[in-house]
Design an enzyme around this catalytic site. Structure first.
Site, PDB file in Angstrom:
ATOM      1  CB  CYS A  80      16.050  52.370 137.958  1.00 20.68           C
ATOM      2  SG  CYS A  80      15.740  51.610 136.347  1.00 20.68           S
ATOM      3  CD  GLN A 285      22.808  44.786 118.058  1.00 23.78           C
ATOM      4  OE1 GLN A 285      22.557  45.154 119.203  1.00 23.78           O
ATOM      5  NE2 GLN A 285      23.766  43.913 117.800  1.00 23.78           N
ATOM      6  CE1 TYR A 314      25.627  30.556 117.640  1.00 29.73           C
ATOM      7  CE2 TYR A 314      27.650  31.358 116.655  1.00 29.73           C
ATOM      8  CZ  TYR A 314      26.980  30.415 117.405  1.00 29.73           C
ATOM      9  OH  TYR A 314      27.660  29.337 117.922  1.00 29.73           O
ATOM     10  CB  CYS A 410      26.821  40.848 123.619  1.00 29.38           C
ATOM     11  SG  CYS A 410      26.187  39.171 123.830  1.00 29.38           S
TER      12      CYS A 410
END
Length: 453
Positions: A80, A285, A314, A410
């Protein structure tokens, strides 16, 4: 001369790891990347790809294991593509993320004396995701539902996922049973034919509400009443069942049109004391536990007293804006996605927040325009996409000269690039706090505090 050959077997020592969690070794100073090993291990590999400046190896055998190596808890881990660090202990995975952030800040950002804290992990880093997107396909005449294999669109059949909420797996299996029993056609990426493309679930961790979405290559589902009956009888917590229409030949999962076939068009959940409506297309989130950790840290770094004007750039559906509103005089949220701003305004109304104004548009256009009209911020919070901030926006922030900038990121590499720019223009990078929003993956979020010199 390249010292390795394709399909040959070699022994190497893993001297480092990439930001994606690949092991890095060398033969005669020639770099080799391998999925699976941990720094410090000695391994046997088979070369599967050779380029001018590097090669890619496949792990054959671990000759000397790291003390940080553990047995992956997921049965399909090696195939995976969802997680990449389950072969490492939880402590080692957190240290890996701290090291990735540190390496980027120092190498790309050129910042040597910044305080970089240890990554904040989860007490229980399992079943943390409130959103699942399962591709559906056919393999050898059998339906498969699961996740894509590493670097491919081959679907790994997975009845249970240890990072998804158990309700997601249960709902997925009910839908799979419905599709099989009623012989509903499955989408084929190569031909563009077939109906069902993905199964998506969204869960309110604090409310228990569940949404099930079927992504279709069409606008109707045969025997949909039967599906509604099966789902609601077995899972009474379901609040919404939606058909999402996506007829484009694309890798983008969701289309823009939703058809509600049961219940409401959204579910609700809380982050801290704030309530949010979540529709199929809403950005929210995926780890609600760590989201609260992340936002509280951003609020702490903002250092608000109640007298400040704050820009939240943002801003998405306004989650950070609402957190900031409690301690700010005025918050302006800016976001380019029109639907997100619509959700943000609804969320402010839902929570009775009156000191936030949401504006739709590109931050790099909106903020220079606001500044030219005399509207400026004491504190700026930025939470950009992976590509980081636009340089025009950063220049405007430099000219505006807020007391503090709080950067939520991120992507450590674009974060480091932007920090380098701001540090050269009069801002001091004081603290970096990594937060593990996605346990067992290589991704890491950061909150950074910068102060005007």
């Amino acid at each position: 001369m390249i010292p390795v050959k394709k399909n040959e077997v070699y022994k190497i020592e893993i001297s480092g790891m990439t930001h994606e969690g690949q092991g890095v070794g060398r033969i005669d100073n020639f770099t080799i990347f391998v999925d699976g090993p941990i720094k410090g291990e000695e391994v046997e590999i088979k070369i599967i790809e050779v380029k001018k400046s590097y090669a890619v190896g496949k792990l054959i055998k671990i000759l000397k294991a790291s003390p940080e190596r553990v047995e992956p808890p997921c049965k399909v881990y090696h195939r995976c593509g969802g997680c990449s660090l389950q072969h490492m202990s939880a402590e080692a995975a957190l240290k890996f993320k701290t090291d990735v952030v540190t390496e980027n800040i120092r190498r790309i950002g050129g910042l040597k004396d910044v305080v970089i804290h240890d990554t904040i992990g989860m007490e229980n880093p399992f079943n943390y995701r409130n959103k699942a997107q399962y591709p559906v396909g056919m393999q050898k005449g059998e339906m498969v539902v699961g996740f894509y294999a590493k670097r491919s669109h081959d679907i790994v059949n997975s009845p249970v996922c240890i990072i998804q909420h158990s309700d997601s797996d249960k709902a997925k299996l009910i839908v799979k049973r419905f599709l099989e029993e009623n012989k509903i056609s499955i989408y084929d990426e190569t031909t563009g034919k077939g109906l069902v493309r993905h199964i998506m679930t969204r869960i309110g961790f604090n409310t228990g509400e569940l949404m099930v979405v079927l992504v279709l290559n069409g606008s109707s589902l045969p025997k949909q009443d039967k599906l509604v009956k099966m789902l609601t009888e077995e899972m009474p917590q379901i609040k919404s069942i939606v058909l999402n229409v996506n007829t484009a030949k694309t890798n983008v999962i969701l289309g823009s049109k939703n058809i509600v076939i049961y219940g409401d068009d959204s579910i609700t959940d809380y982050i801290g004391k704030f309530k949010f409506n979540i529709s199929p297309l809403s950005f929210f989130q995926v780890n609600p536990v760590q989201t609260e950790v992340l936002y509280n840290k951003a609020l702490e770094y903002a250092g608000l007293t109640g007298e400040e004007t704050v820009f939240d750039l943002y801003c998405g559906i306004g989650t950070i804006s609402l957190f900031l509103s409690e301690k700010a005089k005025k918050v302006y949220g800016v976001e380019v996605v029109e639907d997100a701003i619509r959700d943000a305004k609804e969320n402010a109304k839902l929570n009775g927040v009156n000191n936030v104004e949401f504006i739709v548009g590109e931050a790099e256009r909106i903020i220079p325009d606001m500044y030219s009209k005399g509207i400026k911020a004491d504190v700026v919070v930025v939470d950009p996409p992976r590509k980081g901030c636009d340089e025009v926006l950063l220049e405007t922030l430099v000219n505006m000269s807020p007391k503090r900038i709080v950067y939520v990121s991120c992507n450590p590499s674009t974060l480091a690039r932007d920090l380098a720019f701001l540090s050269e223009k009069g801002f001091e990078v004081l603290e970096v706090q990594p937060v593990d929003m996605f346990p067992w993956s290589s991704h890491v979020e950061c909150v950074v505090l910068m102060s005007r010199l």
